[in-house]
Design an enzyme around this catalytic site. Sequence first.
Site, PDB file in Angstrom:
ATOM      1  N   ARG A 161       0.842  -1.197   0.000  1.00 52.74           N
ATOM      2  CA  ARG A 161       0.000   0.000   0.000  1.00 52.74           C
ATOM      3  C   ARG A 161       0.876   1.246   0.000  1.00 52.74           C
ATOM      4  O   ARG A 161       1.939   1.249   0.617  1.00 52.74           O
ATOM      5  CB  ARG A 161      -0.919   0.026   1.216  1.00 52.74           C
ATOM      6  CG  ARG A 161      -1.965  -1.095   1.171  1.00 52.74           C
ATOM      7  CD  ARG A 161      -2.717  -1.151   2.460  1.00 52.74           C
ATOM      8  NE  ARG A 161      -3.532  -2.346   2.536  1.00 52.74           N
ATOM      9  CZ  ARG A 161      -4.836  -2.393   2.272  1.00 52.74           C
ATOM     10  NH1 ARG A 161      -5.493  -1.303   1.926  1.00 52.74           N
ATOM     11  NH2 ARG A 161      -5.496  -3.536   2.377  1.00 52.74           N
ATOM     12  N   LEU A 205       1.847   4.839   1.177  1.00 55.39           N
ATOM     13  CA  LEU A 205       1.619   5.636   2.389  1.00 55.39           C
ATOM     14  C   LEU A 205       1.315   7.077   2.016  1.00 55.39           C
ATOM     15  O   LEU A 205       1.887   7.630   1.084  1.00 55.39           O
ATOM     16  CB  LEU A 205       2.860   5.587   3.294  1.00 55.39           C
ATOM     17  CG  LEU A 205       3.319   4.193   3.719  1.00 55.39           C
ATOM     18  CD1 LEU A 205       4.487   4.311   4.687  1.00 55.39           C
ATOM     19  CD2 LEU A 205       2.182   3.391   4.340  1.00 55.39           C
ATOM     20  N   HIS A 216      12.879  -1.595  -3.342  1.00 54.11           N
ATOM     21  CA  HIS A 216      12.134  -1.684  -4.605  1.00 54.11           C
ATOM     22  C   HIS A 216      12.918  -2.558  -5.598  1.00 54.11           C
ATOM     23  O   HIS A 216      14.132  -2.379  -5.749  1.00 54.11           O
ATOM     24  CB  HIS A 216      11.920  -0.274  -5.185  1.00 54.11           C
ATOM     25  CG  HIS A 216      11.149  -0.308  -6.448  1.00 54.11           C
ATOM     26  ND1 HIS A 216       9.771  -0.435  -6.467  1.00 54.11           N
ATOM     27  CD2 HIS A 216      11.545  -0.299  -7.744  1.00 54.11           C
ATOM     28  CE1 HIS A 216       9.368  -0.477  -7.723  1.00 54.11           C
ATOM     29  NE2 HIS A 216      10.420  -0.401  -8.522  1.00 54.11           N
ATOM     30  N   GLU A 228       6.128  11.294  -0.758  1.00 54.27           N
ATOM     31  CA  GLU A 228       4.712  11.112  -1.108  1.00 54.27           C
ATOM     32  C   GLU A 228       4.479  10.593  -2.526  1.00 54.27           C
ATOM     33  O   GLU A 228       3.358  10.299  -2.907  1.00 54.27           O
ATOM     34  CB  GLU A 228       3.947  12.405  -0.855  1.00 54.27           C
ATOM     35  CG  GLU A 228       3.678  12.547   0.642  1.00 54.27           C
ATOM     36  CD  GLU A 228       2.911  13.798   0.987  1.00 54.27           C
ATOM     37  OE1 GLU A 228       1.960  14.126   0.271  1.00 54.27           O
ATOM     38  OE2 GLU A 228       3.293  14.454   1.971  1.00 54.27           O
ATOM     39  N   ASP A 280       7.643   5.426  -5.270  1.00 51.52           N
ATOM     40  CA  ASP A 280       9.031   5.000  -5.514  1.00 51.52           C
ATOM     41  C   ASP A 280       9.915   6.156  -5.996  1.00 51.52           C
ATOM     42  O   ASP A 280      10.771   5.961  -6.878  1.00 51.52           O
ATOM     43  CB  ASP A 280       9.065   3.828  -6.525  1.00 51.52           C
ATOM     44  CG  ASP A 280       8.191   2.670  -6.082  1.00 51.52           C
ATOM     45  OD1 ASP A 280       8.172   2.378  -4.877  1.00 51.52           O
ATOM     46  OD2 ASP A 280       7.522   2.068  -6.928  1.00 51.52           O
TER      47      ASP A 280
HETATM   48  C1  GRF Z   1      10.389  -7.489  -2.928  1.00 57.19           C
HETATM   49  O1  GRF Z   1      10.667  -7.891  -4.239  1.00 57.19           O
HETATM   50  C2  GRF Z   1      10.516  -6.005  -2.761  1.00 57.19           C
HETATM   51  O2  GRF Z   1      11.451  -5.440  -3.613  1.00 57.19           O
HETATM   52  C3  GRF Z   1       9.140  -5.514  -3.104  1.00 57.19           C
HETATM   53  O3  GRF Z   1       8.273  -6.496  -2.595  1.00 57.19           O
HETATM   54  C4  GRF Z   1       8.943  -7.753  -2.543  1.00 57.19           C
HETATM   55  C5  GRF Z   1       8.790  -8.288  -1.156  1.00 57.19           C
HETATM   56  O4  GRF Z   1       9.295  -9.579  -1.024  1.00 57.19           O
HETATM   57  N1  GRF Z   1       8.923  -4.192  -2.551  1.00 57.19           N
HETATM   58  P1  GRF Z   1       9.341 -10.338   0.376  1.00 57.19           P
HETATM   59  O5  GRF Z   1       7.920 -10.370   0.925  1.00 57.19           O
HETATM   60  O6  GRF Z   1      10.276  -9.598   1.259  1.00 57.19           O
HETATM   61  O7  GRF Z   1       9.838 -11.701   0.029  1.00 57.19           O
END
Ligand code: GRF
Length: 202
Positions: A93, A95, A111, A144, A147
């Site tokens: 989600r 924020l 990310h 905000e 990414d």
């Molecule tokens: C990861 O690929 C991260 O980059 C993205 O969500 C995924 C989470 O993976 N934001 P996990 O639940 O930590 O295995």
Amino acid sequence: MFTIGVLASGKGTNLQAIIDYIKEENLKIKIGVVISDNPSAYALERAEKEGIKAICIPCEKYKTILDKKTEIEYVKVLKENNVELVCLAGFMRVLKKTFIQNFPNRIINIHPSLLPAFPGLESWRQALEYGVRFTGCTVHFVNEGIDTGPIILQAVVPVLPDDTPETLHKRIQEKEHIIYPLAIRLIAEGRVSISGRKVYIK
Ligand code: GRF
């Protein structure tokens, strides 16, 4: 002790990597609480197995954000548990203001691409479809936008000719599990500062 809170919606492999790194390196970092919006997130089980407080705070009203009341609830739980740094680890989600203003420059995210390329969902699939030779992962502060916050650490991953979305995501995750705990350590040790969009590491 530096206390962090982890927010996760899914399988929680990054959470596990953080837990393991703290133990292996004997760091003065405590995971004060793990919160999920998803009652069946495996991340919650991982936390419980490690004796970490694990709480589910769902939000049925929306799928990709939290409503204001729920955001306030998240902030309350994080503050009650003395969280100094909020770590998003697969939290699905976005924020909003209320949340972000309560933790200025104190929320980070992992990310699965080399930002600013491929923001948003399933970035490994986006990278594969675009045909890039290299992608990777990024740890960044959360602002905000989606990414768009200042970048702390990145790692590069090659895209191989016979990659599927799954094989590429797996290779990216191996790097996530290295740079995310490291970024947390650098912040906990007071070695990270921000100036505009730039992040400096001592
Ligand atoms: C990861 O690929 C991260 O980059 C993205 O969500 C995924 C989470 O993976 N934001 P996990 O639940 O930590 O295995």
